[in-house]
Scaffold this motif. Structure first.
Motif, mmCIF file in Angstrom:
data_model
loop_
_atom_site.group_PDB
_atom_site.id
_atom_site.type_symbol
_atom_site.label_atom_id
_atom_site.label_comp_id
_atom_site.label_asym_id
_atom_site.label_seq_id
_atom_site.Cartn_x
_atom_site.Cartn_y
_atom_site.Cartn_z
ATOM 1 N N LYS A 49 0.856 -1.186 0.000
ATOM 2 C CA LYS A 49 0.000 0.000 0.000
ATOM 3 C C LYS A 49 0.896 1.242 0.000
ATOM 4 C CE LYS A 49 -2.321 -1.029 3.704
ATOM 5 N NZ LYS A 49 -3.328 -0.905 4.807
ATOM 6 N N LYS B 121 -0.106 -0.818 -4.833
ATOM 7 C CA LYS B 121 -1.406 -0.153 -4.911
ATOM 8 C C LYS B 121 -1.291 1.234 -4.286
ATOM 9 C CE LYS B 121 -5.404 -2.180 -3.783
ATOM 10 N NZ LYS B 121 -6.547 -2.657 -2.929
ATOM 11 N N ILE C 286 -2.966 4.370 -2.862
ATOM 12 C CA ILE C 286 -4.294 4.588 -2.292
ATOM 13 C C ILE C 286 -4.589 6.053 -1.965
ATOM 14 C CG2 ILE C 286 -4.516 2.246 -1.390
ATOM 15 C CD1 ILE C 286 -3.572 3.267 1.321
ATOM 16 N N CYS D 163 0.075 2.938 5.496
ATOM 17 C CA CYS D 163 0.700 2.538 4.239
ATOM 18 C C CYS D 163 1.990 1.793 4.518
ATOM 19 C CB CYS D 163 0.972 3.755 3.357
ATOM 20 S SG CYS D 163 2.195 4.883 4.067
#
Length: 454
Positions: A241, A264, A266, A321
């Motif tokens: 993340k 990913k 975010i 994250c």
């Protein structure tokens, strides 16, 4: 005897920091940048007394040339405006001056000196023969028409042209200076000089001397650097993340490369606020908003209503994250944000902007075993690819995207390897801030020694 030498050399470093503060009053960003580098390299200065004997630090912290000029221009209503232009040619020990131009209301001498000082070390790490510089203006292109931007750029270059050239000083883009601005600047340079000197500016259009992958280079290079860090601990981007501050050129292509490598993203931000999309940021939507319409990040919610928006961009650092990329501006992460990131379990923090973390924040990351990548190493991909553009211009060649990208990845790998090795040699294993500062300093200082007192 050794204690006496240590005290003398430490006093030398401290005296230079004090000298910079006194000689450059009110320029806090410049003070911070100088302090960060000089305090880091104290152990090395202790080993080489000849640096003090030859005034290396005095010369290294004083720009070789500072150019300030007025920039008059006329808006679409016929009103006359006057902005201030700058070019700080900081150090040419390794080659002609190289560094971007920034058009933003916050531009003033302290910002310019800080950026040019940092650029000197960043450029040294690339392994290319380029010195350090920075320039720009307090002009704000936001909200201006193309005609107004063109008239400003033409006025700016009417003064700047006499100070630059392929063997002297090669400007590029930065905040507020993209392909449009570089085009207008180059057109005026060509008009005044009656010469098509492609190597005078980098970041040009691909059709007239620019390099493929230059637009993507800083963001891509940042991710390549972190990828090398992750490999060292047996990790990859897969499934991680990621949050990225900013939504300009560096941020956008950082997002793109992270997604390509399986991460990913975010959250993303701009100066108005931040968006959080737990499903993963839709990069195409961001490009449509920021690059095609020059809009604000809040517009992301129009096509992604499930995403969340907060009008305080600093709240992006509260999101949990694995990897954080500060890519917006200087000092955007302070101690409070650093503690939040640490408490939320961040694994890596890598600087995409110039000096986005305060010294206290960096210390917090390092004390808590967060992998930290300093800007002068991690975001060097942009200037490295600018140097590759210069090489193509000098050879009258144009390389493929894949070829430039491959060279970029190799440059970032080499930077990581060299600064990691330096840190290990001085028993500072894992301290990439120390490794980057010392590697770059020694390269510049030794070149200055070779060239005499100039």
């Amino acid at each position: 005897m050794s204690n006496s030498i240590e005290l003398t050399q430490e006093s030398y470093v401290d005296s230079i920091i004090e000298r910079v503060v006194v000689r450059n009053p009110g320029e806090t960003e410049f003070h911070q940048a100088v302090r960060e580098v000089l305090e880091s390299i104290k152990p090395v200065v202790e080993l080489y007394p000849e640096f003090e004997e030859n005034g290396i630090l005095e010369r290294l912290t004083e720009p070789e040339r500072q150019i300030i000029f007025r920039v008059p221009w006329v808006d679409d209503q016929g009103n006359v405006h006057v902005n201030r232009g700058y070019r700080i040619e900081f150090n040419s020990a390794l080659g002609p001056y190289k560094g971007g131009l920034r058009f933003h209301p916050t531009v003033y001498p302290g910002i310019m000196k800080f950026l040019a000082f940092e650029q000197t070390f960043k450029n040294a790490l690339t392994g290319r023969p380029i010195g350090g510089a920075k320039g720009g203006s307090d002009f704000d292109p936001k909200g201006k028409s193309d005609s107004e931007v063109m008239r400003f750029c033409q006025s700016f270059m009417t003064e700047l042209y006499r100070h630059i050239g392929a063997q002297t000083d090669i400007p590029a883009g930065d905040i507020g200076v993209g392909n449009r601005e570089i085009g207008y600047l180059f057109g005026q340079y060509k008009r005044i000089t009656n010469r098509f000197e492609a190597g005078t500016l980098t970041g040009k259009g691909v059709d007239w001397g620019g390099s493929l992958a230059r637009t993507e280079a800083t963001g891509y290079g940042l991710v390549y650097f972190v990828d090398e860090m992750l490999k060292d601990i047996g990790e990859t981007f897969e499934g991680k993340k990621v949050i990225v501050s900013g939504s300009g050129n560096v941020a956008i292509y950082t997002v793109q490369k992270v997604i390509e490598l399986g991460g990913k993203v975010i959250a993303l931000s701009d100066s108005d606020g931040m968006v959080y999309d737990p499903e993963g940021i839709d990069l195409n939507s961001v490009i449509e908003i920021k690059e095609k319409r020059r809009g604000r990040i809040v517009e992301y919610l129009k096509t992604h209503p499930s995403a969340e928006y907060n009008d305080n961009s600093k709240n992006i650092w509260k999101i949990e994250c694995d990897i954080a990329f500060p890519c917006a501006t200087q000092n955007e992460i302070d101690m409070e944000e650093a503690k939040t990131l640490v408490n939320n379990g961040v694994l890596v923090v890598a600087e995409g902007a110039n000096m986005p973390c305060t010294p206290e924040a960096i210390e917090c990351f390092q004390k808590n075993n967060v992998l930290f990548a300093p800007a002068k190493a991690a975001n060097a991909g942009g200037v490295a690819t600018s140097a590759l553009e210069m090489t193509q211009n000098s050879m009258w060649e144009s390389w493929s995207f894949e070829e430039v990208d491959k060279k970029l990845r190799e440059v970032m790998k080499n930077i990581y390897s060299s600064i990691k090795t330096t840190a290990e040699e001085y028993k500072k294993d894992g301290d990439l801030v120390f490794g980057a500062n010392v590697t770059a300093f020694l390269k510049v200082a030794r070149a200055m020694m070779d060239q005499g007192i100039v």
